[in-house]
Design a protein around this motif. Structure first.
Motif, PDB file in Angstrom:
ATOM      1  N   GLU A 146       0.604  -1.541   0.003  1.00  0.00           N
ATOM      2  CA  GLU A 146      -0.324  -0.006   0.141  1.00  0.00           C
ATOM      3  C   GLU A 146       0.946   1.428  -0.135  1.00  0.00           C
ATOM      4  OE1 GLU A 146      -3.438   2.046   2.954  1.00  0.00           O
ATOM      5  OE2 GLU A 146      -3.343  -0.441   2.572  1.00  0.00           O
ATOM      6  N   LEU A 147       2.085   1.321   0.505  1.00  0.00           N
ATOM      7  CA  LEU A 147       2.701   2.357   0.594  1.00  0.00           C
ATOM      8  C   LEU A 147       3.639   2.533  -0.355  1.00  0.00           C
ATOM      9  CD1 LEU A 147       4.408   1.890   4.065  1.00  0.00           C
ATOM     10  CD2 LEU A 147       2.566   3.501   3.495  1.00  0.00           C
ATOM     11  N   VAL A 148       4.163   0.796  -1.007  1.00  0.00           N
ATOM     12  CA  VAL A 148       4.328   1.386  -2.463  1.00  0.00           C
ATOM     13  C   VAL A 148       3.482   2.796  -3.275  1.00  0.00           C
ATOM     14  CG1 VAL A 148       5.562   0.628  -4.282  1.00  0.00           C
ATOM     15  CG2 VAL A 148       6.303  -0.369  -2.429  1.00  0.00           C
ATOM     16  N   GLY A 149       2.802   1.629  -3.456  1.00  0.00           N
ATOM     17  CA  GLY A 149       1.760   2.228  -4.450  1.00  0.00           C
ATOM     18  C   GLY A 149       1.462   3.315  -4.050  1.00  0.00           C
ATOM     19  N   ARG A 150       1.125   4.790  -2.857  1.00  0.00           N
ATOM     20  CA  ARG A 150       0.908   5.934  -2.844  1.00  0.00           C
ATOM     21  C   ARG A 150       2.144   6.412  -2.638  1.00  0.00           C
ATOM     22  NH1 ARG A 150      -3.269   6.622   0.878  1.00  0.00           N
ATOM     23  NH2 ARG A 150      -4.959   4.784   0.955  1.00  0.00           N
ATOM     24  N   GLY A 151       2.705   5.671  -3.802  1.00  0.00           N
ATOM     25  CA  GLY A 151       4.810   6.361  -3.705  1.00  0.00           C
ATOM     26  C   GLY A 151       5.207   7.048  -2.127  1.00  0.00           C
ATOM     27  N   LEU A 152       5.296   6.385  -0.820  1.00  0.00           N
ATOM     28  CA  LEU A 152       5.269   6.644  -0.167  1.00  0.00           C
ATOM     29  C   LEU A 152       6.544   5.087   0.249  1.00  0.00           C
ATOM     30  CD1 LEU A 152       2.102   7.181   1.846  1.00  0.00           C
ATOM     31  CD2 LEU A 152       3.706   8.584   1.050  1.00  0.00           C
ATOM     32  N   PHE A 153       6.793   4.711   0.146  1.00  0.00           N
ATOM     33  CA  PHE A 153       8.528   3.473  -0.326  1.00  0.00           C
ATOM     34  C   PHE A 153       8.215   3.243  -1.485  1.00  0.00           C
ATOM     35  CE2 PHE A 153       9.927   0.053   1.206  1.00  0.00           C
ATOM     36  CZ  PHE A 153      10.251  -0.053   2.791  1.00  0.00           C
ATOM     37  N   PRO A 154       9.881   3.221  -1.493  1.00  0.00           N
ATOM     38  CA  PRO A 154      10.507   3.085  -2.924  1.00  0.00           C
ATOM     39  C   PRO A 154      10.018   1.971  -3.619  1.00  0.00           C
ATOM     40  CG  PRO A 154      12.748   3.595  -0.907  1.00  0.00           C
ATOM     41  CD  PRO A 154      10.522   2.762  -0.367  1.00  0.00           C
ATOM     42  N   GLU A 202      -0.755  11.699   8.332  1.00  0.00           N
ATOM     43  CA  GLU A 202      -1.961  12.154   7.175  1.00  0.00           C
ATOM     44  C   GLU A 202      -2.446  11.958   5.521  1.00  0.00           C
ATOM     45  OE1 GLU A 202       1.770  15.799   6.511  1.00  0.00           O
ATOM     46  OE2 GLU A 202       1.896  15.697   7.924  1.00  0.00           O
ATOM     47  N   LEU A 203      -1.906  11.163   5.883  1.00  0.00           N
ATOM     48  CA  LEU A 203      -3.117  10.230   4.502  1.00  0.00           C
ATOM     49  C   LEU A 203      -4.351   9.891   4.952  1.00  0.00           C
ATOM     50  CD1 LEU A 203      -1.507   9.127   1.503  1.00  0.00           C
ATOM     51  CD2 LEU A 203      -2.089  11.122   1.439  1.00  0.00           C
ATOM     52  N   GLY A 204      -4.508   9.803   6.330  1.00  0.00           N
ATOM     53  CA  GLY A 204      -5.944   9.130   7.472  1.00  0.00           C
ATOM     54  C   GLY A 204      -6.017   7.400   6.856  1.00  0.00           C
ATOM     55  N   ILE A 205      -4.616   7.487   7.310  1.00  0.00           N
ATOM     56  CA  ILE A 205      -4.261   5.473   7.435  1.00  0.00           C
ATOM     57  C   ILE A 205      -4.308   5.469   8.352  1.00  0.00           C
ATOM     58  CG2 ILE A 205      -2.588   3.810   6.746  1.00  0.00           C
ATOM     59  CD1 ILE A 205      -1.829   4.896   4.469  1.00  0.00           C
ATOM     60  N   THR A 257       7.551  11.981   4.607  1.00  0.00           N
ATOM     61  CA  THR A 257       7.244  10.597   3.215  1.00  0.00           C
ATOM     62  C   THR A 257       6.922   9.366   4.341  1.00  0.00           C
ATOM     63  OG1 THR A 257       9.619  10.029   3.986  1.00  0.00           O
ATOM     64  CG2 THR A 257       8.963  11.329   2.309  1.00  0.00           C
ATOM     65  N   GLY A 258       6.631   8.059   3.707  1.00  0.00           N
ATOM     66  CA  GLY A 258       6.189   7.065   4.523  1.00  0.00           C
ATOM     67  C   GLY A 258       5.705   7.094   5.098  1.00  0.00           C
ATOM     68  N   ILE A 259       5.571   7.047   6.898  1.00  0.00           N
ATOM     69  CA  ILE A 259       4.478   6.737   8.187  1.00  0.00           C
ATOM     70  C   ILE A 259       4.330   8.233   8.319  1.00  0.00           C
ATOM     71  CG2 ILE A 259       4.737   6.087   9.939  1.00  0.00           C
ATOM     72  CD1 ILE A 259       5.123   3.860   8.324  1.00  0.00           C
TER      73      ILE A 259
END
Length: 96
Positions: A37-45, A81-84, A74-76
């Motif tokens: 999920e983080l990769v898909g949102r661009g929050l992990f490489p 902040e995105l509400g995850i 970035t990341g966590i």
């Protein structure tokens, strides 16, 4: 009784090269779904697909991502902040 004292396992990220999911999970202990999920949102490489069943991450990019945590959004930090929910990011189930 076993009186053997076990030393904690030392986890090291290679300076260069590639890391498989299990290596990434040792230094960033979240679930597979949360990582993707983080990769898909661009929050992990983004990973590199080496074959249909092998996905790896560049160690250099993981080092840079770890260094950026808390310094920029970035990341966590961004996921929060995105509400995850924190429990989703940490791979934990909410308390019942």
């Amino acid at each position: 009784m076993d009186a053997t004292i076990r030393k904690p396992k030392v986890v090291a990220i290679p300076e260069t090269g590639f890391m498989r999911f299990k290596q990434v999970q040792q230094v960033f202990p979240i679930g597979r779904t949360t990582l993707w999920e983080l990769v898909g949102r661009g929050l992990f490489p983004q990973p590199i697909r080496m074959s249909p069943r092998l996905v790896v991450w560049r160690a250099e990019e993981v080092h840079a991502w770890i260094a950026a945590q808390g310094q920029q959004k970035t990341g966590i930090v961004a996921a929060n902040e995105l509400g995850i929910p924190c429990t989703a990011v940490a791979g934990l189930s909410p308390a019942a």
